[in-house]
Design a protein around this motif. Structure first.
Motif, mmCIF file in Angstrom:
data_model
loop_
_atom_site.group_PDB
_atom_site.id
_atom_site.type_symbol
_atom_site.label_atom_id
_atom_site.label_comp_id
_atom_site.label_asym_id
_atom_site.label_seq_id
_atom_site.Cartn_x
_atom_site.Cartn_y
_atom_site.Cartn_z
ATOM 1 N N GLU A 6 17.618 -37.958 -101.498
ATOM 2 C CA GLU A 6 16.507 -38.570 -102.233
ATOM 3 C C GLU A 6 15.752 -39.598 -101.404
ATOM 4 N N LYS A 29 13.659 -39.444 -99.104
ATOM 5 C CA LYS A 29 12.226 -39.215 -98.923
ATOM 6 C C LYS A 29 11.626 -38.802 -100.251
ATOM 7 N N LEU A 73 9.346 -37.021 -102.682
ATOM 8 C CA LEU A 73 8.812 -35.690 -102.408
ATOM 9 C C LEU A 73 7.381 -35.479 -102.883
ATOM 10 N N TRP A 74 7.108 -35.821 -104.128
ATOM 11 C CA TRP A 74 5.783 -35.554 -104.690
ATOM 12 C C TRP A 74 4.909 -36.782 -104.494
ATOM 13 N N HIS A 117 -0.445 -29.802 -100.948
ATOM 14 C CA HIS A 117 0.911 -30.342 -100.954
ATOM 15 C C HIS A 117 1.967 -29.282 -100.653
ATOM 16 N N LEU A 118 1.671 -28.013 -100.916
ATOM 17 C CA LEU A 118 2.670 -26.958 -100.732
ATOM 18 C C LEU A 118 3.158 -26.899 -99.293
ATOM 19 N N GLY A 119 4.427 -26.535 -99.126
ATOM 20 C CA GLY A 119 4.959 -26.329 -97.786
ATOM 21 C C GLY A 119 4.332 -25.103 -97.145
ATOM 22 N N PHE A 156 6.377 -31.717 -116.382
ATOM 23 C CA PHE A 156 7.196 -32.912 -116.175
ATOM 24 C C PHE A 156 8.212 -33.074 -117.307
ATOM 25 N N GLN A 170 10.114 -40.594 -109.521
ATOM 26 C CA GLN A 170 10.888 -40.295 -108.311
ATOM 27 C C GLN A 170 11.402 -41.545 -107.624
#
Lengths: 272, 152, 412
Positions: free
Chosen positions: C16, C18, C20-21, C78-80, C184, C338
């Motif tokens: 956790e 980093k 993420l969103w 944002h997607l990888g 969410f 987060q």
């Protein structure tokens, strides 16, 4: 604009439409020729075992197994060889915060205060415990993916890049994952991470490449005290069945309804 | 019905047909075979090469050592716990040799006194216990005995 | 060593470290909320035939479209693997809330918003096609599908279809944003997100932000065109904004009260977060500046007699406050959710970078895009309704270049 014009244009439209439908039908024909069903649907659950005939190239049959994992906390000495072995076996980054397994140290004082740490997942030395005289109890807890029966990560994956294999292992399709990170948010146990090298999600595979070859996962192989027990839940006289028979076990966050297959013996109430 | 409406409907129908047609080509071949995923991911993941050879591989050649080990306190340990990952050695024994020179600090990874460890596990205070000695002088790694050499 | 690179306090799971969103995922519900809100404002008033707010109807539709066109951008950025995003349409996983995005989005964009705007503007576009020359004429021609049918019968049919689409559109807009809240709200692993109220709260905050945006844009565009904004219209929209704010505030209050009362195991860490790390963005920016102050200001316009000029300024300030408040509401949900560890024992931190793929610059560019699109759209499809124009002639435009066109057309 004349009426004739419109008619001819309408003709063109009609022809285009016919062409479009033709292309559409052709795709079905191509698929059929390739021996694929045009609109394949998964076989209904409960109607036999749809995955029964599926075998890996080495003859391994996934549906003949159903894996789980046991951890005897009475035996864990916090040597963190498992964390190291996992990184080595699976080439997991040692610089990024990417952990497929890690070991937490709990210190509970006489006044009920709780201190938890896992420096670099346990690869770095645990800090010395200050004032050991006031420690009521202290212990280590290895953590890893529980390969949940009702895995929330598999549930939320939008494209089907996270899957529950027929042998009960939750895996990631790194060629198909879009890297949205929803699965990482959905895991209650923090067992998933974003892998910068592939720009996809990453997680424990239960060393799928080992267990399909008849080997134990690297962490279980390397555990010196036998605290980590890997096994097949279908194998009634196997090591995991024996572990479950002889120990009272508990899972993490049972209220989440995820049905984890990672069973702990002697889990403390403070562990989350 | 007005012409523009007919045309609009045709455009929407064409669009829908095109989307469905394209989808047919985009679905990967083994998708839906086992479930909502590419079935070929299983052999792909399974294709990864093991780095740790596993205990059975050691047994093939090193039966003599294992016979000794079975009688001692380290009986449950995999060889690779101390000797390191050895898949390359198991595949071709002459290519690499697992390390054997293990010093005091390595023994203390497991046996250093630590109140977080379960009581009863053999532990020593690394700073007090024969501090200058190599552990192997008294304890045989393949068949250690906790009492041998203990002076307290 | 990640402990040095990522600051955290207490204990967090090592994965956790980093967060993420990022801010881009904050923008996603924010933008989608503006889309749904602006559309719901336009549709409700159209369905219930509220005459006073007619000047904002077309503007709200175009605003909704402009924002909808960029709604996917922050997600894609944002997607990888953005290049694999098509998989959501090809093999949507039916159990995933996120997989439904493709369908909800396509339904809303293609079948609701575009169709509604098309029928609303069709007759006007046919007229403009006759009045304009060059590129603009060609565009109108293409969009109207080369049919210049403006017979009363077909115009009447347009109105009927547009009305029907509006009626379908309202639940669709509810679905669009309620669904974003569900993304969410359905994450049971996260006690800050997991709430049945989440979709409803998202929906009402969306309506609030959409109304505020239209209220602001209407005044700004009127100002830029040297026109007087219609005060009756402003007052009515302002009143709706107040009602929406009250409902939104009540719902969020209910959520807070429920959380405090049931005090589940996550309560301690969440209250620590809300009063600590989120104090500025939640208590100050969202609740005080984005909720209480606008509500009091709007209520004061109902109680006291405030001169037009002052009231207009008040609406501008209130809209801006509400817009920042809803932005921080999204921020608090996405980032706040987060910041704490799922071990409930510690916090991580989030630092907004300026540059970089998920930095503030990218976020600002994405937020700027809808306004550029809106400018183009208002050039192509003027939504203006001015007091000096004849009522009902809502296609009338006062743009100099457009005004010059009829003269040319008649000269021809």
């Amino acid at each position: 604009m004349t009426h004739d014009d419109t008619l001819s244009r309408r003709d063109i439209l009609k022809k285009t439409f016919a062409l479009g439908s033709g292309v559409f039908l052709c795709t079905f024909a191509v698929k059929a020729a390739k021996g694929e069903s045009p609109d394949p649907t998964p076989a209904p659950k409960g109607a036999g075992d749809p995955t029964g005939s599926y075998k890996l190239p080495n003859g391994y049959e996934p549906s003949a197994h159903y894996y789980g994992y046991g951890i005897d906390l009475d035996k864990c000495i916090g040597c963190t060889r498992c964390v190291d072995a996992c990184k080595t076996e699976n080439s997991v980054s040692r610089t990024e915060p990417n952990f497929r397994t890690w070991v937490e140290r709990y210190v509970i004082r006489d006044d009920d205060t709780l201190e938890v740490c896992s420096p670099k997942g346990g690869l770095d030395p645990y800090p010395a415990i200050e004032d050991p005289g006031s420690v009521a109890k202290s212990f280590f807890v290895p953590k890893m993916c529980a390969h949940c029966e009702r895995s929330p990560c598999e549930q939320v994956c939008p494209v089907g890049a996270t899957l529950k294999s027929p042998d009960g292992v939750v895996l990631i399709d790194k060629k198909y994952c879009i890297g949205c990170g929803y699965c990482i948010q959905a895991c209650p146990y923090g067992c998933r991470y974003f892998d910068e090298s592939t720009r996809t999600a990453g997680k424990c595979t239960l060393c799928y490449h080992r267990i399909t070859r008849g080997l134990r996962p690297a962490c279980a192989e390397i555990c010196p005290t036998g605290a980590r027990v890997f096994g097949d839940l279908r194998e009634k006289d196997g090591p995991l069945a024996k572990f479950l028979r002889e120990h009272r076990v508990q899972v993490l966050k049972p209220h989440m309804g995820t049905r984890p297959k990672l069973y702990y013996h002697n889990l403390d109430k403070e562990v989350r | 019905m007005p012409r523009y409406l007919v045309r609009l409907i045709i455009i929407f129908v064409l669009g829908a047909v095109a989307v469905l047609a394209i989808r047919q080509f985009m679905v990967p071949a083994s998708f839906y075979q086992l479930g909502h995923y590419r079935a070929s991911v299983l052999p792909e993941v399974a294709a990864q090469e093991p780095v740790y050879a596993g205990h059975a591989a050691c047994e093939e050649c090193h039966g003599d050592v294992l016979e000794v080990k079975e009688k001692g306190r380290h009986t449950g340990l995999s060889c690779e716990v101390c000797h390191g990952a050895a898949a390359t050695h198991a595949a071709d024994p002459s290519s690499t040799k697992p390390f054997t020179e293990l010093d005091r600090s390595f023994c203390l990874v497991c046996h250093e006194k630590n109140i977080s460890r379960p009581a009863g596990f053999p532990m020593v205070d690394g700073l007090a216990h024969n501090i200058k000695e190599d552990c192997r002088k008294c304890h045989k790694p393949h068949s250690p005995s906790p009492n041998k050499g203990e002076e307290k | 060593m990640h402990e040095a690179a990522y600051a955290f306090t207490g204990y967090i799971y090592p994965n956790e470290a980093k967060l993420l969103w990022s801010v881009l995922i904050v923008l996603y519900p924010y933008i989608t909320g503006l889309v749904a809100g602006a559309f719901i404002l336009a549709s409700l008033l159209s369905v219930f035939r509220v005459k006073a707010v007619h000047p904002t109807y077309r503007l709200a539709l175009l605003t909704s479209l402009s924002f909808l066109l960029v709604a996917t951008l922050p997600l894609l950025a944002h997607l990888g693997h953005p290049e694999r995003s098509f998989e959501i349409f090809v093999t949507p996983h039916t159990s995933s809330a996120m997989a439904m995005f493709g369908f909800v989005y396509a339904w809303y964009l293609m079948l609701v918003l575009c169709v509604e705007i098309w029928f609303e503007y069709r007759a006007d576009m046919v007229r403009w096609a006759g009045e304009c020359k060059g590129l603009k004429r060609l565009i109108y021609r293409i969009i109207t599908l080369w049919d210049d049918d403006t017979s009363p019968r077909s115009v009447q049919m347009d109105h009927k279809i547009a009305y029907a689409v509006t009626v379908i559109g309202i639940p669709s807009a509810f679905l669009l944003h309620g669904y974003v809240g569900f993304i969410f709200g359905s994450v049971k692993a996260n006690p800050y997100w997991a709430s049945v109220l989440m979709p409803v709260v998202f929906l009402f905050s969306a309506i609030v932000s959409g109304i505020a945006l239209v209220l602001l844009l209407y005044q700004v565009t009127a100002h830029l065109r040297w026109k007087k904004a219609d005060m009756a219209c402003l007052d009515t929209v302002g009143r709706y904004l107040l009602y929406a704010l009250i409902v939104d505030f009540a719902l969020e209050g209910l959520d807070v009260i429920h959380r405090i009362y049931v005090a589940e195991e996550s309560f301690d860490i969440l209250s620590l977060m809300v009063t600590g790390k989120l104090f500025l963005t939640l208590v100050i920016a969202q609740v005080l500046l984005g909720g209480l102050v606008p509500m009091l200001a709007l209520a004061s316009t109902l109680v006291f007699r405030i001169p037009d000029k002052t009231r207009q300024w008040l609406y501008v300030v209130v809209s801006l406050l509400v817009l920042q408040g809803i932005f921080f509401m999204r921020w608090n949900v996405v980032i706040g959710g987060q910041l704490f560890s799922k071990s409930l024992l510690g916090f991580t931190t989030y630092k907004l970078d300026i540059a970089g793929r998920e930095g503030a610059m990218v976020a600002l560019i994405i937020m700027g895009l809808p306004f550029i699109i809106l400018t183009v759209l208002t050039w192509l499809l003027p939504p203006w309704v001015d007091n000096d124009a004849a009522p009902g002639d809502h296609g009338a435009t006062d743009k100099p270049e457009a005004a010059a066109v009829p003269a040319q057309a008649s000269a021809k």
